[in-house]
Design an enzyme around this catalytic site. Structure first.
Site, short mmCIF file in Angstrom:
data_model
loop_
_atom_site.label_atom_id
_atom_site.label_comp_id
_atom_site.label_asym_id
_atom_site.label_seq_id
_atom_site.Cartn_x
_atom_site.Cartn_y
_atom_site.Cartn_z
N SER A 45 48.47 -8.03 22.81
CA SER A 45 47.93 -9.31 22.33
C SER A 45 48.63 -9.81 21.08
O SER A 45 48.37 -10.92 20.63
CB SER A 45 46.44 -9.15 22.04
OG SER A 45 46.23 -8.20 20.99
N ASN A 52 -7.45 5.89 0.08
CA ASN A 52 -7.01 4.57 0.49
C ASN A 52 -6.62 3.79 -0.77
O ASN A 52 -7.45 3.63 -1.67
CB ASN A 52 -8.15 3.85 1.22
CG ASN A 52 -7.75 2.49 1.76
OD1 ASN A 52 -6.77 1.90 1.33
ND2 ASN A 52 -8.53 1.98 2.70
N ASP A 54 66.23 -4.94 -8.66
CA ASP A 54 66.77 -5.28 -9.98
C ASP A 54 66.10 -6.49 -10.61
O ASP A 54 66.54 -6.98 -11.64
CB ASP A 54 68.28 -5.53 -9.89
CG ASP A 54 68.62 -6.73 -9.02
OD1 ASP A 54 67.69 -7.31 -8.43
OD2 ASP A 54 69.81 -7.08 -8.94
N CYS A 66 0.83 -1.21 0.00
CA CYS A 66 0.00 0.00 0.00
C CYS A 66 0.86 1.25 0.00
O CYS A 66 0.46 2.30 -0.52
CB CYS A 66 -0.95 0.00 1.19
SG CYS A 66 -0.13 -0.03 2.80
N ASP A 96 49.23 -1.69 19.72
CA ASP A 96 48.90 -2.96 20.38
C ASP A 96 48.83 -2.72 21.88
O ASP A 96 49.66 -3.18 22.66
CB ASP A 96 49.95 -4.01 20.03
CG ASP A 96 49.65 -5.37 20.65
OD1 ASP A 96 48.50 -5.58 21.08
OD2 ASP A 96 50.57 -6.21 20.72
N ASP A 113 56.41 7.87 -12.59
CA ASP A 113 55.86 9.23 -12.70
C ASP A 113 57.01 10.22 -12.88
O ASP A 113 57.38 10.96 -11.97
CB ASP A 113 55.06 9.56 -11.44
CG ASP A 113 54.33 10.88 -11.54
OD1 ASP A 113 54.21 11.41 -12.67
OD2 ASP A 113 53.90 11.40 -10.50
N GLU A 142 73.25 -13.12 -1.00
CA GLU A 142 71.89 -12.89 -1.47
C GLU A 142 70.99 -13.98 -0.90
O GLU A 142 71.41 -15.13 -0.75
CB GLU A 142 71.80 -12.90 -3.00
CG GLU A 142 72.41 -11.68 -3.65
CD GLU A 142 72.08 -11.59 -5.12
OE1 GLU A 142 71.96 -10.47 -5.62
OE2 GLU A 142 71.94 -12.64 -5.77
N THR A 192 48.21 -8.23 18.27
CA THR A 192 47.36 -7.75 17.18
C THR A 192 46.94 -6.32 17.48
O THR A 192 47.00 -5.87 18.62
CB THR A 192 46.08 -8.60 17.03
OG1 THR A 192 45.29 -8.49 18.23
CG2 THR A 192 46.41 -10.06 16.76
N ILE A 228 50.28 10.97 -12.60
CA ILE A 228 49.67 10.11 -13.62
C ILE A 228 50.78 9.31 -14.30
O ILE A 228 51.81 9.86 -14.67
CB ILE A 228 48.91 10.93 -14.68
CG1 ILE A 228 47.79 11.74 -14.01
CG2 ILE A 228 48.33 10.02 -15.76
CD1 ILE A 228 47.11 12.71 -14.96
N HIS A 243 -1.54 1.67 7.96
CA HIS A 243 -1.85 1.67 6.54
C HIS A 243 -1.46 3.02 5.95
O HIS A 243 -1.58 4.06 6.61
CB HIS A 243 -3.35 1.41 6.36
CG HIS A 243 -3.79 1.24 4.95
ND1 HIS A 243 -3.25 0.29 4.11
CD2 HIS A 243 -4.74 1.89 4.22
CE1 HIS A 243 -3.86 0.36 2.93
NE2 HIS A 243 -4.75 1.33 2.98
N GLU A 271 65.15 -18.21 2.78
CA GLU A 271 66.24 -17.69 3.61
C GLU A 271 65.81 -16.41 4.31
O GLU A 271 66.17 -16.17 5.47
CB GLU A 271 67.48 -17.47 2.75
CG GLU A 271 68.07 -18.76 2.20
CD GLU A 271 69.12 -18.53 1.13
OE1 GLU A 271 70.01 -19.39 0.98
OE2 GLU A 271 69.04 -17.50 0.44
#
EC number: 3.4.22.54
Length: 821
Positions: free
Chosen positions: A739, A358, A707, A129, A735, A800, A667, A741, A806, A334, A672
């Site tokens: 914890s 109505n 590189d 309605c 933190d 850039d 390296e 985290t 851009i 209504h 490693e």
């Protein structure tokens, strides 16, 4: 069998106390219960990567119509097919509806007979309605009506079984194409129908709106304002009639004169949407009632001509009535349309009148000024004619304004904007539209009752630049209206989505921070009261309110009432004079060292295989000094004079560990690197981390390798470790509970502390990528995020060359850059 042709849904062209208290419990509007729900769509940049590489442009209505005529077929919509999937999603209907086109239902079907008007709308067996009340209001404004219902559609000339309607959707107008198959039972329309059984514009409009939201069931229960706004692009204001201003009748008269749409309702105390079932009545019970209603309706009348060709009124089903009918004839819970306001002379006195309708097309007010009111005999004949008084059961009736205020509890006025209707009589408003998103764990901070996360909500800077032109007002004031609308909640109902409880607050930005687009931090909101806010948090699609504030710079903070609720929204700001509204934190940058460093080009792996085309002789020579090994220098690295003396104990220890793991070539590969990092990190017991994963180490090598060798030398690793140490301090700072985290809501500040300045969309993406289900980010994920940011910024700046923000990449460069990351 009709040929199936693809459809389209294509776009067309007063201050608080100094210490703010808690936000009151949210109001329960005539809406569904607020709750969780399916998250809104992710950002288009992410979605679009899954689109087909070669896109096919969607066909317009004109193209589809032309194709059907050429092939001599009737259009069949594959996106909204004439079957159960378009009807209900929560439960299968126990009886079989027959989908028929209007020429199969009656002879001489017409799209519109004698103009579309409010008597053409009779509610069927669906609790919508609220939608039909809005359609009735729409018919009062022909220009608006034919924006929604385009001209030149019929069942005779160029008929191809295809129709289209246009709706405003969150800032854009969309064209919704449908076929004309409609659900029937015993050859009668099940849902909305016209007072004339061979008129079909209202039934087809309802179908198009159902397609827009995914199904007919999605239309069950709602607020009239939703449809009003979707028909006009306007903005709605709510009035609690018991608290209405003294000039409410004047406000309503002005709304009618300006072409605004109005609806009203009577609360039933259940806090439900208009047209929904009482508490506890599920879709199965609703369907059962619909079946009983059909079986007991006039549809079983054996004398009914199934292919009536005349324009006589159709014999309708009485709607499934969940609303409560009162003794006075009005119905609680209504939606009614406000279709007119007049003042009539009665016994020498002027009486204020309101005309209502109505959407059932029946069941009317039976008190003073109703169709059968005995005192109409005391009303002048000319006055009767002006009021178009007639005793007909069409759902429309007059009542006195005093009775209206006594019985009705809510009034909704949808004001038109320049997007919907241009008129010289209306004042031109400046409109700003911003789209946003609440993301769980990042920007879904909840209301002010949650100070630890409230500040993380999206923020929009509002600059009120010019005061109002009101010679009678001595105050220097700017008038504006803020409207916050949540998106796609009705369409996502089948996925469990409900309307969130939403609201917003407005804060004045201190002068020293004007022009600064940075996200305001937690301390600001702890020590500053809002200058204005929405009256309440309410579970409706849109909440809006007018304000008057001095010219200045403000920040609008839209939010859900509870934190961690994810969804999309649009924020509209309407002002009488010029304003500027934009999202805070819309610039992206990284803090760079003041000292200029030599710009080394990015070296791709394939480039090294192609004679190192990107490397000049000088770069190779420089690389030879950094990289060592039999294939580069032919001898082991020699420490520089005095280098060992200058090294700290940690650096010496670091070099020794690196040498032990890397070997003579100095390296290291990903395995490693994992051993080196975890050996060092494990000595920091306060970090409480399980160490870095192999995949994390692969990402680190890919992003720090200068590189393209696929390995890190000591210098590259040392640079990485210095960064990790700096980021480790930031991690430990946030933190707070030790914890291992940090809360994902704190990631915004952590990223900013590390020198990366991002916009809200990027913070949202970081949260989705690195936070766990508890909205926490561990040390491994934290470092991986920062390594990726560092590498991405470094890569971008290398490309850039002119510093304009851009870059241009060919497909090979793009794939190399993204694959090796």
């Amino acid at each position: 069998m009709p040929t199936v042709i693809s459809p389209t849904v294509a776009p067309r062209t007063g201050a608080e106390p100094r210490s703010p208290g808690p936000v009151p419990h949210p109001a329960q509007g005539k809406t569904t219960e607020a709750g969780g729900g399916h998250p809104g769509g992710i950002y288009s940049a992410i979605i679009s990567r899954n689109f087909p590489i070669i896109g096919v442009k969607e066909k317009t209505f004109e193209q589809l119509h032309k194709k059907c005529l050429e092939k001599k077929v009737l259009y069949l919509d594959p996106e909204f097919p004439p079957d159960e999937t378009s009807l209900f999603y929560s439960q299968k209907f126990p009886i079989q509806f027959v989908w028929k086109r209007p020429p199969e239902i009656c002879e001489n079907p017409r799209f519109i007979i004698g103009g579309a008007n409010r008597t053409d709308i009779c509610q069927g067996d669906l609790g919508d309605c609220w939608l039909l009340a809005a359609i009735a209001c729409l018919t009062l404004n022909e220009r608006l009506l034919f924006r929604v219902i385009p001209h030149d559609q019929s069942f005779t000339e160029n008929y191809a079984g295809i129709f289209h309607f246009q709706f405003w959707r969150y800032g854009d107008w969309v064209d919704v194409v449908i076929d004309d198959c409609l659900p029937t039972y015993n050859n009668q329309l099940v849902f909305t129908k016209s007072n004339h059984r061979n008129e079909f514009w209202s039934a087809l409009l309802e179908k198009a709106y159902a397609k827009l939201h995914g199904s007919y069931e999605a239309l069950k229960g709602g607020n009239t304002t939703e449809a009003m706004e979707d028909f006009t692009g306007g903005v709605t204001e709510f009035f609690e009639i018991k608290d209405a201003p003294s000039d409410m009748y004047k406000i309503m008269r002005k709304a009618i004169e300006r072409g605004s749409l109005m609806g009203c309702s009577i609360d039933d105390g259940t806090n439900m949407t208009y047209g929904t079932s009482p508490s506890g009545l599920n879709m199965g019970e609703l369907i059962a009632r619909m079946v009983r209603n059909m079986d007991n309706s006039l549809l079983r009348d054996s004398d009914l001509d199934p292919r009536a060709s005349d324009d006589r009124p159709s014999r309708t089903i009485v709607p499934v009535q969940y609303e409560t009918r009162m003794a006075c004839g009005l119905v609680k819970g209504h939606a009614y349309s406000v279709t007119g306001l007049e003042e009539a002379l009665f016994k020498g006195e002027k009486v204020k009148l309101v005309r209502l309708r109505n959407p059932w097309g029946q069941v009317e007010w039976n008190g003073s000024w109703s169709d059968g009111w005995k005192d109409w005999s005391f009303v002048d004949k000319d006055e009767k004619a002006r009021l178009q008084h007639q005793v007909t059961e069409d759902g429309e009736f007059w009542m006195s304004y005093d009775d209206f205020v006594y019985h009705f509890t809510k009034l909704e006025i949808c004001n038109l904007t320049a997007d919907a209707l241009e008129s010289d009589k209306l004042q031109t408003w400046t409109v700003s539209v911003n789209e946003g998103r609440w993301v769980r764990g990042c920007s879904a901070g909840g209301c002010r009752n949650f100070p630890d996360t409230f500040w993380t909500n999206p923020q929009y800077r509002l600059k009120l630049l010019e005061e109002d032109d009101d010679p009678d007002d001595s105050e220097v004031i700017c008038s504006f209206l803020v409207a916050l609308m949540q998106k796609n909640r009705r369409k996502d109902r089948k996925l469990g989505a409900n309307l969130f409880t939403i609201g917003f607050a407005i804060y004045e930005v201190p002068k020293e921070m004007h022009g600064n687009k940075q996200h305001l931090q937690k301390d600001f909101f702890l020590y500053n009261a809002s200058k204005a806010r929405s009256k309440t948090y309410i579970n409706m699609r849109e909440v809006s309110q007018r304000f008057r504030l001095p010219p200045s710079e403000y920040v609008i903070v839209p939010s859900t009432y509870e934190p961690h609720q994810e969804g999309e929204f649009i924020l509209r700001v309407f002002s009488e004079k010029r304003n500027l509204s934009e999202e805070a934190e819309n610039t992206i940058s990284v803090d760079r060292p003041v000292k200029k460093k030599k710009n080394k080009p990015i070296i791709f792996v394939s480039d090294r295989a192609n004679s190192n085309k990107e490397l000049g002789v000088d770069q190779e020579a420089e690389e030879g000094k950094d990289k060592t090994g039999p294939d580069k220098q032919g001898e082991s690295p020699q420490p520089r004079p005095g280098h060992t003396d200058q090294e700290s104990e940690e650096q010496q220890q670091f070099r020794n560990i690196f040498r032990q793991i890397a070997g003579d070539d100095m390296e290291i590969c990903a395995d490693e690197l994992k051993n080196v990092l975890n050996t060092v990190v494990n000595k920091h017991k306060d970090l409480k981390t399980q160490g870095f994963t192999l995949e994390s180490c692969r990402s680190m090598i890919a992003l720090m390798d200068t590189d393209g060798s696929g390995r890190l030398n000591l210098q590259e690793f040392h640079h990485l470790w210095k960064k990790i140490k700096a980021w480790q301090k930031i991690f430990k700072h946030y933190d707070t509970d030790h914890s291992g985290t940090i809360n994902s809501y704190e990631m915004r500040n952590a990223v900013n502390d590390a020198g990366f300045h991002l916009n809200s969309q990027l913070y949202d993406i970081i949260t989705m990528r690195y936070a766990d289900k508890h909205m926490n980010i561990d040390f491994d994920s934290f470092i991986c995020c920062f390594v990726r940011l560092e590498g991405m910024f470094r890569a971008f700046h290398a490309f850039d060359k002119d510093g304009d923000g851009i870059i241009k990449l060919n497909v090979l460069e793009w794939l190399q850059l993204t694959m090796y990351a």
